[in-house]
Design a protein around this motif. Structure first.
Motif, mmCIF file in Angstrom:
data_model
loop_
_atom_site.group_PDB
_atom_site.id
_atom_site.type_symbol
_atom_site.label_atom_id
_atom_site.label_comp_id
_atom_site.label_asym_id
_atom_site.label_seq_id
_atom_site.Cartn_x
_atom_site.Cartn_y
_atom_site.Cartn_z
ATOM 1 N N PHE A 106 0.831 -1.205 0.000
ATOM 2 C CA PHE A 106 0.000 0.000 0.000
ATOM 3 C C PHE A 106 0.866 1.257 0.000
ATOM 4 C CE2 PHE A 106 -2.783 -2.459 3.315
ATOM 5 C CZ PHE A 106 -3.297 -3.291 2.323
ATOM 6 N N PRO A 107 0.767 2.117 -1.000
ATOM 7 C CA PRO A 107 1.322 3.465 -0.823
ATOM 8 C C PRO A 107 0.345 4.244 0.066
ATOM 9 C CG PRO A 107 0.334 3.219 -3.008
ATOM 10 C CD PRO A 107 0.146 1.906 -2.317
ATOM 11 N N ASP A 166 3.802 12.160 -3.865
ATOM 12 C CA ASP A 166 5.098 12.318 -3.187
ATOM 13 C C ASP A 166 6.077 11.179 -3.490
ATOM 14 O OD1 ASP A 166 3.939 14.533 -2.037
ATOM 15 O OD2 ASP A 166 3.427 13.501 -0.154
ATOM 16 N N GLY A 167 5.909 10.521 -4.592
ATOM 17 C CA GLY A 167 6.845 9.443 -4.954
ATOM 18 C C GLY A 167 6.515 8.113 -4.307
ATOM 19 N N MET A 168 5.478 8.069 -3.452
ATOM 20 C CA MET A 168 5.153 6.794 -2.772
ATOM 21 C C MET A 168 4.709 5.701 -3.744
ATOM 22 S SD MET A 168 3.433 7.898 0.818
ATOM 23 C CE MET A 168 3.973 9.388 1.620
ATOM 24 N N PRO A 169 3.813 6.028 -4.722
ATOM 25 C CA PRO A 169 3.408 4.951 -5.644
ATOM 26 C C PRO A 169 4.601 4.363 -6.403
ATOM 27 C CG PRO A 169 1.984 6.870 -5.913
ATOM 28 C CD PRO A 169 3.089 7.283 -5.003
ATOM 29 N N GLU A 170 5.567 5.205 -6.752
ATOM 30 C CA GLU A 170 6.711 4.696 -7.517
ATOM 31 C C GLU A 170 7.496 3.677 -6.670
ATOM 32 O OE1 GLU A 170 5.830 7.852 -7.329
ATOM 33 O OE2 GLU A 170 5.371 8.359 -9.402
ATOM 34 N N ILE A 171 7.729 4.026 -5.404
ATOM 35 C CA ILE A 171 8.470 3.083 -4.543
ATOM 36 C C ILE A 171 7.646 1.804 -4.342
ATOM 37 C CG2 ILE A 171 9.527 2.720 -2.271
ATOM 38 C CD1 ILE A 171 10.019 5.721 -2.112
ATOM 39 N N ALA A 172 6.340 2.012 -4.164
ATOM 40 C CA ALA A 172 5.468 0.839 -3.936
ATOM 41 C C ALA A 172 5.502 -0.103 -5.138
ATOM 42 C CB ALA A 172 4.044 1.308 -3.661
ATOM 43 N N ARG A 173 5.473 0.469 -6.330
ATOM 44 C CA ARG A 173 5.513 -0.373 -7.538
ATOM 45 C C ARG A 173 6.852 -1.106 -7.666
ATOM 46 N NH1 ARG A 173 0.685 -2.005 -9.408
ATOM 47 N NH2 ARG A 173 -0.683 -0.285 -9.911
ATOM 48 N N GLU A 174 7.916 -0.412 -7.236
ATOM 49 C CA GLU A 174 9.254 -1.033 -7.265
ATOM 50 C C GLU A 174 9.275 -2.278 -6.350
ATOM 51 O OE1 GLU A 174 12.963 0.902 -5.557
ATOM 52 O OE2 GLU A 174 12.099 2.498 -6.789
ATOM 53 N N THR A 184 5.644 8.425 4.729
ATOM 54 C CA THR A 184 6.612 9.536 4.598
ATOM 55 C C THR A 184 8.002 9.138 5.076
ATOM 56 O OG1 THR A 184 5.537 10.339 6.591
ATOM 57 C CG2 THR A 184 5.189 11.636 4.598
ATOM 58 N N GLN A 185 8.053 8.297 6.108
ATOM 59 C CA GLN A 185 9.384 7.887 6.591
ATOM 60 C C GLN A 185 10.154 7.098 5.530
ATOM 61 O OE1 GLN A 185 9.386 6.279 10.610
ATOM 62 N NE2 GLN A 185 11.447 5.436 10.283
ATOM 63 N N GLU A 196 12.428 9.073 3.564
ATOM 64 C CA GLU A 196 13.670 9.491 4.230
ATOM 65 C C GLU A 196 14.674 8.355 4.369
ATOM 66 O OE1 GLU A 196 12.204 10.974 7.963
ATOM 67 O OE2 GLU A 196 10.924 12.409 6.884
ATOM 68 N N ASP A 197 14.179 7.160 4.827
ATOM 69 C CA ASP A 197 15.178 6.124 5.172
ATOM 70 C C ASP A 197 14.970 4.786 4.460
ATOM 71 O OD1 ASP A 197 12.948 5.108 6.390
ATOM 72 O OD2 ASP A 197 13.708 5.237 8.443
ATOM 73 N N ARG A 198 14.109 4.730 3.465
ATOM 74 C CA ARG A 198 13.827 3.497 2.705
ATOM 75 C C ARG A 198 13.462 2.310 3.621
ATOM 76 N NH1 ARG A 198 13.886 3.472 -2.607
ATOM 77 N NH2 ARG A 198 14.399 1.270 -2.892
ATOM 78 N N THR A 199 12.646 2.637 4.655
ATOM 79 C CA THR A 199 12.026 1.549 5.430
ATOM 80 C C THR A 199 10.513 1.637 5.207
ATOM 81 O OG1 THR A 199 11.699 2.869 7.423
ATOM 82 C CG2 THR A 199 13.778 1.627 7.262
ATOM 83 N N VAL A 200 9.826 0.524 5.449
ATOM 84 C CA VAL A 200 8.361 0.486 5.310
ATOM 85 C C VAL A 200 7.781 -0.124 6.578
ATOM 86 C CG1 VAL A 200 8.317 0.255 2.798
ATOM 87 C CG2 VAL A 200 8.534 -1.798 4.214
ATOM 88 N N THR A 201 6.459 0.054 6.798
ATOM 89 C CA THR A 201 5.872 -0.681 7.920
ATOM 90 C C THR A 201 5.345 -2.008 7.386
ATOM 91 O OG1 THR A 201 3.642 0.180 7.656
ATOM 92 C CG2 THR A 201 5.078 1.384 9.146
ATOM 93 N N VAL A 202 5.544 -3.059 8.197
ATOM 94 C CA VAL A 202 4.940 -4.350 7.869
ATOM 95 C C VAL A 202 3.980 -4.668 8.998
ATOM 96 C CG1 VAL A 202 5.306 -6.790 7.403
ATOM 97 C CG2 VAL A 202 7.007 -5.133 6.651
ATOM 98 N N ARG A 203 2.706 -4.835 8.643
ATOM 99 C CA ARG A 203 1.685 -5.113 9.660
ATOM 100 C C ARG A 203 1.302 -6.579 9.566
ATOM 101 N NH1 ARG A 203 -4.044 -6.382 8.974
ATOM 102 N NH2 ARG A 203 -5.300 -5.322 10.556
ATOM 103 N N GLU A 204 1.385 -7.255 10.747
ATOM 104 C CA GLU A 204 1.075 -8.690 10.776
ATOM 105 C C GLU A 204 -0.421 -8.858 11.051
ATOM 106 O OE1 GLU A 204 0.471 -12.704 11.962
ATOM 107 O OE2 GLU A 204 0.347 -11.083 13.447
ATOM 108 N N ARG A 205 -1.066 -9.721 10.290
ATOM 109 C CA ARG A 205 -2.530 -9.853 10.284
ATOM 110 C C ARG A 205 -3.138 -10.197 11.645
ATOM 111 N NH1 ARG A 205 -3.278 -15.023 7.410
ATOM 112 N NH2 ARG A 205 -2.667 -15.713 9.496
ATOM 113 N N ASP A 206 -2.593 -11.202 12.360
ATOM 114 C CA ASP A 206 -3.272 -11.694 13.565
ATOM 115 C C ASP A 206 -3.058 -10.766 14.763
ATOM 116 O OD1 ASP A 206 -3.751 -13.670 11.805
ATOM 117 O OD2 ASP A 206 -2.596 -15.218 12.824
ATOM 118 N N SER A 207 -1.796 -10.331 14.957
ATOM 119 C CA SER A 207 -1.505 -9.474 16.110
ATOM 120 C C SER A 207 -1.808 -8.009 15.774
ATOM 121 C CB SER A 207 -0.028 -9.608 16.485
ATOM 122 O OG SER A 207 0.759 -9.151 15.403
#
Ligand code: ATP
Length: 497
Positions: free
Chosen positions: A408-409, A414-422, A461-462, A465-476
């Motif tokens: 998900f972007p 702000d360039g988010m879709p481009e990174i997401a597609r990458e 947005t982060q 800056e630092d080329r990290t993403v959030t990963v959300r785990e489904r159950d927790s």
């Protein structure tokens, strides 16, 4: 997996509706009103089914003592004479003469209330009160039903069945004493091979995959240079013209089986029976199935099929009760002896070490892929309250989940879709992933929860800056930040576990 909540009583209806809405399972030929006992797997369903079969295939054949095959669905008609299916693969069937509804006699009692059953039994007692041997037989069946329903046992009895039927109302139209006599109905689908539709051209759609394995025993043994003990595994479609289909995918007319036949020296049959019995239960548990909803149902000696020395069912507790999802059988030398007799070809094995020549015993593990699909789907389904809202979630083991990750972007700028597609392009090389940029992020999570996607990756947005993403785990529903260049490894580690 995280703690699981109790399921509501109407869970099957909710799951059937979710299965259709989200593209797991559709009724076959739906636009023509459907075809009874047949179902189609949609985009998410086909992934889940393939993942179940893939896990089974890996666990059964990625070992040195089991080989795989894929035999034809149509087989020589003599196969089904040798196997006993032409003669014995029947269910007792009755029709209502008034409304024409058709029932399986041996399970008719399941559609009748206890009150009505008691009344019918009392009426029967009254009718036979002067016949002491019939009364004795009746009371004996009621007192000693084993693990069967005594009512069904009496219905199947040659002397008492017809009398009891005459005391019953049709569960469909309510008319009293409207049933035909019971007759045997063969469950095999018949068709013709070649252009002429006469009796010499009759062939059957296989009602089980096992026979394709038995008849290939020596082909596989010699071509793969296997020694006993060894097994042959196969996944494929099977067809049974069931009189009554019911409970969604539980009893259908077309379904898929995952069967393995393990050939052993008769001296070691018990050891291998126990081994496979334990292995197969463990397989369901290893894929996250709730252990409290799994059990063995050992068949008592007087209930064993004619070919079996020992048998157990692995049962799952469905919302409508416990039901078999897999059978484990010690089939002795029955199958190979019969094929030897009917084909005139020797199917004996020569043991180089002991210099013995014998017909091997067979330990069979026979699982339904479609029935297993239903058990995994039901087991994974939860309705949970989160922040005052109900979320429906499918807590599949990551190995079984149809989609492994969604991307998900946070916003479409702000360039988010481009990174997401990458990221999508990179992950797609190894994983089934899904790209979604529509709607609020909470809604996107809910849509993936319902599809059973274990990981949702958000570019925010982060990330810029630092080329990290959030990963959300489904159950927790916990989130952690992961560097983009570690994502592939992160998912791989979590999925393989
Ligand atoms: P049941 O008593 O439920 O009809 P069975 O004892 O005839 O089953 P087997 O012949 O041992 O079943 O078949 C092995 C497996 O194949 C079953 O455990 C089940 O998972 C699957 N199976 C059998 N019949 C059906 C069906 N009509 N629809 C879906 N799966 C089936």
């Amino acid at each position: 997996m995280s703690d699981k909540k109790n399921k509501p009583a109407d869970v099957v209806a909710n799951i059937v509706s979710l299965a259709k809405r989200r593209g797991f399972v559709f009724q076959s030929s739906e636009i023509y009103g459907g075809l009874n006992g047949c179902w189609d797997y949609g985009p998410l369903g086909v992934e889940l089914l393939r993942n179940i079969k893939e896990e089974w295939w890996k666990s059964m054949t990625y070992r040195e003592d089991v080989e795989g095959i894929d035999a034809a669905i149509l087989m020589h008609p003599r196969v089904w004479e040798a196997s006993g299916h032409v003669e014995n693969f029947t269910d007792p069937m009755i029709d209502c003469k008034v409304c024409k509804a058709r029932f399986r006699l041996d399970v008719l009692g399941d559609s009748i209330s206890d009150k009505k059953k008691d009344k019918a039994l009392n009426d029967l007692r009254f009718e036979i009160k002067d016949n002491s041997s019939l009364i004795e037989k009746l009371e004996n069946k009621i007192a000693n039903p084993g693990d069967e329903d005594p009512f069904n046992l009496i219905l199947e009895d040659n002397d008492l069945g017809k009398l009891l039927l005459s005391k019953l109302n049709c569960p469909q139209c309510g008319n009293l004493n409207s049933f035909t006599d019971a007759r045997k109905f063969n469950l095999m689908f018949k068709t013709f091979i070649g252009p002429v539709e006469d009796s010499s051209a009759v062939v059957y759609l296989r009602p089980e995959t096992a026979q394709g394995i038995f008849v290939n025993f020596l082909n596989v043994q010699s071509s793969a240079r296997q020694k006993l003990p060894f097994g042959i595994a196969q996944i494929g479609k099977a067809f049974r013209n069931e009189i009554n289909t019911k409970n969604f995918l539980f009893r259908t007319r077309e379904f898929e089986q995952m069967e393995m036949q393990f050939f052993v020296n008769p001296k070691n049959d018990k050891q291998w029976y126990d081994y496979w019995k334990a292995e197969r239960l463990q397989w369901y548990k290893s894929l996250g199935m709730n252990p409290n909803k799994l059990r063995y149902h050992d068949h008592p000696a007087n209930k064993l099929a004619h070919y079996a020395k020992e048998a157990t069912d692995i049962e799952y507790e469905f919302p409508f009760g416990w039901g078999e999802i897999e059978g484990i059988h010690n089939r002795t030398d029955f199958d190979l002896s019969r094929h030897e007799e009917y084909s005139g070809k020797s199917l004996k094995y020569f043991d180089d070490e002991t210099k013995e020549k014998y017909i091997p015993y067979i330990i069979e593990t026979s699982a339904g892929a479609s029935r297993g699909f239903m058990a995994f789907l039901i087991d994974a389904y939860y309705e949970e309250e989160v922040n005052g809202e109900i979320r429906s979630v499918l807590k599949f083991h990551p190995k079984l989940a149809p989609i492994k990750a969604a991307i998900f972007p946070l916003v479409n700028k702000d360039g988010m879709p481009e990174i997401a597609r990458e990221i999508e392009k990179d992950l797609r090389r190894n994983f089934k992933v899904f790209y979604d940029d529509k709607g609020a992020i909470g809604r996107r999570y809910r849509r993936q929860d319902e599809a059973g996607t274990p990981f949702c990756i958000t570019i925010d947005t982060q990330t810029l800056e630092d080329r990290t993403v959030t990963v959300r785990e489904r159950d927790s529903m916990q989130q952690e930040r992961v560097s983009i260049d570690q994502l592939s490894k992160y998912l791989n580690d979590k999925i393989i576990m």
